[in-house]
Design a protein around this motif. Sequence first.
Motif, PDB file in Angstrom:
ATOM      1  N   ARG A  12      11.051  21.490   2.792  1.00 31.55           N
ATOM      2  CA  ARG A  12      11.464  22.879   2.972  1.00 31.55           C
ATOM      3  C   ARG A  12      12.976  22.973   3.177  1.00 31.55           C
ATOM      4  O   ARG A  12      13.596  23.962   2.812  1.00 31.55           O
ATOM      5  CB  ARG A  12      10.759  23.493   4.188  1.00 31.55           C
ATOM      6  CG  ARG A  12       9.290  23.786   3.988  1.00 31.55           C
ATOM      7  CD  ARG A  12       8.683  24.363   5.255  1.00 31.55           C
ATOM      8  NE  ARG A  12       7.272  24.639   5.090  1.00 31.55           N
ATOM      9  CZ  ARG A  12       6.784  25.818   4.690  1.00 31.55           C
ATOM     10  NH1 ARG A  12       7.607  26.806   4.446  1.00 31.55           N
ATOM     11  NH2 ARG A  12       5.481  25.992   4.553  1.00 31.55           N
ATOM     12  N   VAL A  13      13.566  21.939   3.794  1.00 28.96           N
ATOM     13  CA  VAL A  13      14.992  21.978   4.105  1.00 28.96           C
ATOM     14  C   VAL A  13      15.608  20.605   3.897  1.00 28.96           C
ATOM     15  O   VAL A  13      14.990  19.583   4.209  1.00 28.96           O
ATOM     16  CB  VAL A  13      15.232  22.458   5.559  1.00 28.96           C
ATOM     17  CG1 VAL A  13      14.580  21.533   6.565  1.00 28.96           C
ATOM     18  CG2 VAL A  13      16.728  22.601   5.860  1.00 28.96           C
ATOM     19  N   VAL A  14      16.798  20.577   3.332  1.00 31.14           N
ATOM     20  CA  VAL A  14      17.610  19.359   3.238  1.00 31.14           C
ATOM     21  C   VAL A  14      18.772  19.525   4.204  1.00 31.14           C
ATOM     22  O   VAL A  14      19.509  20.510   4.136  1.00 31.14           O
ATOM     23  CB  VAL A  14      18.143  19.137   1.812  1.00 31.14           C
ATOM     24  CG1 VAL A  14      19.094  17.932   1.789  1.00 31.14           C
ATOM     25  CG2 VAL A  14      16.998  18.927   0.833  1.00 31.14           C
ATOM     26  N   VAL A  15      18.911  18.568   5.106  1.00 31.36           N
ATOM     27  CA  VAL A  15      19.986  18.596   6.100  1.00 31.36           C
ATOM     28  C   VAL A  15      21.016  17.542   5.706  1.00 31.36           C
ATOM     29  O   VAL A  15      20.665  16.384   5.453  1.00 31.36           O
ATOM     30  CB  VAL A  15      19.444  18.351   7.520  1.00 31.36           C
ATOM     31  CG1 VAL A  15      20.581  18.379   8.532  1.00 31.36           C
ATOM     32  CG2 VAL A  15      18.397  19.409   7.876  1.00 31.36           C
ATOM     33  N   LEU A  16      22.275  17.936   5.683  1.00 32.42           N
ATOM     34  CA  LEU A  16      23.345  17.109   5.135  1.00 32.42           C
ATOM     35  C   LEU A  16      24.307  16.609   6.203  1.00 32.42           C
ATOM     36  O   LEU A  16      24.787  17.392   7.023  1.00 32.42           O
ATOM     37  CB  LEU A  16      24.162  17.930   4.126  1.00 32.42           C
ATOM     38  CG  LEU A  16      23.392  18.663   3.040  1.00 32.42           C
ATOM     39  CD1 LEU A  16      24.249  19.781   2.461  1.00 32.42           C
ATOM     40  CD2 LEU A  16      22.970  17.686   1.953  1.00 32.42           C
ATOM     41  N   ASP A  17      24.596  15.323   6.175  1.00 32.06           N
ATOM     42  CA  ASP A  17      25.774  14.781   6.848  1.00 32.06           C
ATOM     43  C   ASP A  17      26.967  15.086   5.934  1.00 32.06           C
ATOM     44  O   ASP A  17      26.786  15.366   4.737  1.00 32.06           O
ATOM     45  CB  ASP A  17      25.596  13.275   7.045  1.00 32.06           C
ATOM     46  CG  ASP A  17      26.861  12.578   7.488  1.00 32.06           C
ATOM     47  OD1 ASP A  17      27.422  12.988   8.518  1.00 32.06           O
ATOM     48  OD2 ASP A  17      27.295  11.630   6.802  1.00 32.06           O
ATOM     49  N   ILE A  18      28.170  15.053   6.476  1.00 23.57           N
ATOM     50  CA  ILE A  18      29.347  15.344   5.649  1.00 23.57           C
ATOM     51  C   ILE A  18      30.120  14.071   5.312  1.00 23.57           C
ATOM     52  O   ILE A  18      30.168  13.629   4.161  1.00 23.57           O
ATOM     53  CB  ILE A  18      30.277  16.365   6.351  1.00 23.57           C
ATOM     54  CG1 ILE A  18      29.575  17.727   6.486  1.00 23.57           C
ATOM     55  CG2 ILE A  18      31.582  16.529   5.563  1.00 23.57           C
ATOM     56  CD1 ILE A  18      30.394  18.782   7.208  1.00 23.57           C
ATOM     57  N   GLU A  19      30.758  13.479   6.319  1.00 16.23           N
ATOM     58  CA  GLU A  19      31.689  12.380   6.100  1.00 16.23           C
ATOM     59  C   GLU A  19      30.988  11.154   5.529  1.00 16.23           C
ATOM     60  O   GLU A  19      30.068  10.607   6.132  1.00 16.23           O
ATOM     61  CB  GLU A  19      32.372  12.028   7.422  1.00 16.23           C
ATOM     62  CG  GLU A  19      33.529  11.059   7.319  1.00 16.23           C
ATOM     63  CD  GLU A  19      34.225  10.858   8.656  1.00 16.23           C
ATOM     64  OE1 GLU A  19      34.823   9.783   8.840  1.00 16.23           O
ATOM     65  OE2 GLU A  19      34.168  11.758   9.507  1.00 16.23           O
TER      66      GLU A  19
END
Length: 255
Positions: A12-19
């Motif tokens: 349902r959701v993709v959660v992203l790290d950035i660096e």
Amino acid sequence: MTAHPLPTWTARVVVLDIEGTTSAAGFVQGDLYDYARPRLRPWIESHADDPAIADAVVAIRAEGGLAETADLDAVLAVLHGWMDSDVKATPLKTIQGQIWAAGFAAGELSSHFFDDVVPRLREWHGRGVRLAVFSSGSVASQVPWFRHADAGDLTPMIDAYFDTVSAGSKREAGSYEKIASALGVPAGEALFLTDLPAELDAARAAGWQVIGVRREGEPNYAADFGDHTVVDSFAEIHVEPEADVRAEDVAEDRA
């Protein structure tokens, strides 16, 4: 990276790290750090009445082993040391985040995304997959990061932003439990993407699906990802929403 096609992930959701995941660590530790460093003193001095800055200074003294009455020179020495060692200290991220947000707003900074990232975010969003961010950088810096991308304003695609203040440590399962609750999704229907194996371990311990992102030239390229699924590009990741979410989208389209 993979010798055979990866499966389609259902989430349902993709959660992203950035660096190191969506963006080059060298850009953050280079351009952004260089921008913030000479602005630390004037920012702290001019925002002494801001509760967030005041609390950050108190935390810096405590976490840096300083006396409660330590002067600004001592506080800055701790901050510079953390920056030199890339320590993910929350009070440092708070101050940097405000400085960077001002820099983005003034047009003095722009963000960086790997070429494979934005097309995938747009594809997932278009399919009805929700997107969120969980980074050690403060929410105050995350929002302008996505707003000032070379590809345009990406914030309309992002449902929520989380940092170590709002969610907790990225290496603790409880942080991911808190995020899933805030997003209103079962843990098993959340997918987390990051370049740090310890964060993958924590998210999986909370019941999340996880994928490691190993990018050549990034600090964690040679890290041991154990038995985690690993990719070197977002182009390898295929995500579909849950069946009932797709049905809701079809119903809305027909209404």
